[in-house]
Write an enzyme that holds these catalytic residues in place. Structure first.
Site, PDB file in Angstrom:
ATOM      1  N   GLU A   5      28.887   5.021 -10.208  1.00  0.00           N
ATOM      2  CA  GLU A   5      29.307   6.268  -9.562  1.00  0.00           C
ATOM      3  C   GLU A   5      28.707   6.433  -8.169  1.00  0.00           C
ATOM      4  OE1 GLU A   5      28.512   9.419 -12.351  1.00  0.00           O
ATOM      5  OE2 GLU A   5      30.347   8.959 -13.463  1.00  0.00           O
ATOM      6  N   VAL A   6      27.524   5.884  -7.962  1.00  0.00           N
ATOM      7  CA  VAL A   6      26.880   6.001  -6.644  1.00  0.00           C
ATOM      8  C   VAL A   6      26.880   4.615  -5.995  1.00  0.00           C
ATOM      9  CG1 VAL A   6      24.779   6.594  -5.387  1.00  0.00           C
ATOM     10  CG2 VAL A   6      25.440   7.930  -7.408  1.00  0.00           C
ATOM     11  N   HIS A  30      18.823   1.480 -13.512  1.00  0.00           N
ATOM     12  CA  HIS A  30      18.367   2.554 -14.386  1.00  0.00           C
ATOM     13  C   HIS A  30      17.264   2.016 -15.291  1.00  0.00           C
ATOM     14  CE1 HIS A  30      22.102   5.157 -13.958  1.00  0.00           C
ATOM     15  NE2 HIS A  30      22.590   3.988 -13.573  1.00  0.00           N
ATOM     16  N   ASP A  46      16.257  10.446 -12.690  1.00  0.00           N
ATOM     17  CA  ASP A  46      17.689  10.741 -12.650  1.00  0.00           C
ATOM     18  C   ASP A  46      17.896  12.246 -12.814  1.00  0.00           C
ATOM     19  OD1 ASP A  46      20.439   8.863 -13.213  1.00  0.00           O
ATOM     20  OD2 ASP A  46      20.567  10.996 -13.711  1.00  0.00           O
ATOM     21  N   ILE A  47      18.824  12.796 -12.066  1.00  0.00           N
ATOM     22  CA  ILE A  47      19.073  14.237 -12.077  1.00  0.00           C
ATOM     23  C   ILE A  47      19.720  14.694 -13.391  1.00  0.00           C
ATOM     24  CG2 ILE A  47      21.410  14.265 -11.069  1.00  0.00           C
ATOM     25  CD1 ILE A  47      20.327  16.483  -9.155  1.00  0.00           C
ATOM     26  N   ASN A  79      25.057  -0.608 -13.185  1.00  0.00           N
ATOM     27  CA  ASN A  79      26.516  -0.550 -13.255  1.00  0.00           C
ATOM     28  C   ASN A  79      27.101  -1.046 -11.938  1.00  0.00           C
ATOM     29  OD1 ASN A  79      26.482   0.708 -15.830  1.00  0.00           O
ATOM     30  ND2 ASN A  79      25.997   2.659 -14.847  1.00  0.00           N
ATOM     31  N   HIS A 135      21.390   0.344  -7.622  1.00  0.00           N
ATOM     32  CA  HIS A 135      20.275   0.958  -8.347  1.00  0.00           C
ATOM     33  C   HIS A 135      20.189   0.366  -9.738  1.00  0.00           C
ATOM     34  CE1 HIS A 135      23.908   3.408  -8.868  1.00  0.00           C
ATOM     35  NE2 HIS A 135      23.495   3.666 -10.088  1.00  0.00           N
TER      36      HIS A 135
HETATM   37  P1  AMP Z   1      25.762   4.983 -11.858  1.00  0.00           P
HETATM   38  O1  AMP Z   1      26.854   5.472 -12.753  1.00  0.00           O
HETATM   39  O2  AMP Z   1      25.108   3.750 -12.362  1.00  0.00           O
HETATM   40  O3  AMP Z   1      26.229   4.879 -10.418  1.00  0.00           O
HETATM   41  O4  AMP Z   1      24.627   6.098 -11.921  1.00  0.00           O
HETATM   42  C1  AMP Z   1      24.398   7.062 -10.939  1.00  0.00           C
HETATM   43  C2  AMP Z   1      23.301   7.948 -11.443  1.00  0.00           C
HETATM   44  O5  AMP Z   1      22.822   8.720 -10.361  1.00  0.00           O
HETATM   45  C3  AMP Z   1      23.712   8.929 -12.544  1.00  0.00           C
HETATM   46  O6  AMP Z   1      22.912   8.698 -13.715  1.00  0.00           O
HETATM   47  C4  AMP Z   1      23.439  10.302 -11.922  1.00  0.00           C
HETATM   48  O7  AMP Z   1      22.979  11.261 -12.850  1.00  0.00           O
HETATM   49  C5  AMP Z   1      22.404   9.979 -10.861  1.00  0.00           C
HETATM   50  N1  AMP Z   1      22.345  10.888  -9.728  1.00  0.00           N
HETATM   51  C6  AMP Z   1      23.364  11.357  -8.973  1.00  0.00           C
HETATM   52  N2  AMP Z   1      22.915  12.181  -8.004  1.00  0.00           N
HETATM   53  C7  AMP Z   1      21.567  12.208  -8.142  1.00  0.00           C
HETATM   54  C8  AMP Z   1      20.500  12.868  -7.441  1.00  0.00           C
HETATM   55  N3  AMP Z   1      20.752  13.680  -6.396  1.00  0.00           N
HETATM   56  N4  AMP Z   1      19.226  12.680  -7.850  1.00  0.00           N
HETATM   57  C9  AMP Z   1      18.970  11.860  -8.912  1.00  0.00           C
HETATM   58  N5  AMP Z   1      19.916  11.217  -9.614  1.00  0.00           N
HETATM   59  C10 AMP Z   1      21.199  11.389  -9.233  1.00  0.00           C
END
Ligand code: AMP
Length: 125
Positions: A105-106, A112, A39-40, A97, A110
């Site tokens: 958020e994405v 975690h 994770d970034i 999530n 996925h």
């Molecule tokens: P979620 O809230 O479950 O959708 O988590 C999305 C996760 O993606 C967050 O923990 C972010 O820090 C991570 N994230 C977003 N952009 C990137 C990226 N380019 N590379 C790695 N992780 C990312």
């Protein structure tokens, strides 16, 4: 910002761009079904994301629409990544999530993997 966890799939989301090689990632593992990368913005000493290579928006979409082979491949890969990270012994947490109230958020499914310290209560009060 939280997103809806429902279809249609947005092919411009950041994980789709990573899968196409348009953005870099710090890769941990890859096979036919999944890509796993750090994770970034890590929330624990070890914070790795496991994503399917196929375009599913969320766990809700994946669990309903993925094939048996995709579901098996993904589930086994999450365990494999945990073994690669050597967190089986001390333990780890999995989180996915879904949608706005889930804090997603994405909009690409996925899981975690959090590890590397005692992770405390399941959710904040
Ligand atoms: P979620 O809230 O479950 O959708 O988590 C999305 C996760 O993606 C967050 O923990 C972010 O820090 C991570 N994230 C977003 N952009 C990137 C990226 N380019 N590379 C790695 N992780 C990312």
């Amino acid at each position: 910002m939280a997103v809806k966890g429902s279809v249609p799939y947005d092919p411009q989301n950041v994980f789709a761009r990573i899968l196409r090689g348009e953005l870099p990632c710090n890769k941990v593992y890859e096979n036919d079904y999944v890509l796993a990368f750090h994770d970034i913005a890590p929330k624990a000493p070890i914070h790795v994301l496991v994503i399917p290579k196929a375009p599913y928006v969320s766990f809700a979409d994946f669990s309903q629409n993925a094939s048996e082979a995709e579901i098996t491949g993904f589930t086994r890969a999450v365990g494999q990544v945990a073994r690669i990270l050597q967190v089986d012994g001390p333990g780890y947490s999995l989180l996915s999530n879904v949608g706005e109230e889930g804090g997603q958020e994405v909009p690409h499914f996925h899981v975690h993997i959090f590890a590397g310290r005692a992770l405390g209560p399941m959710l904040p009060e």
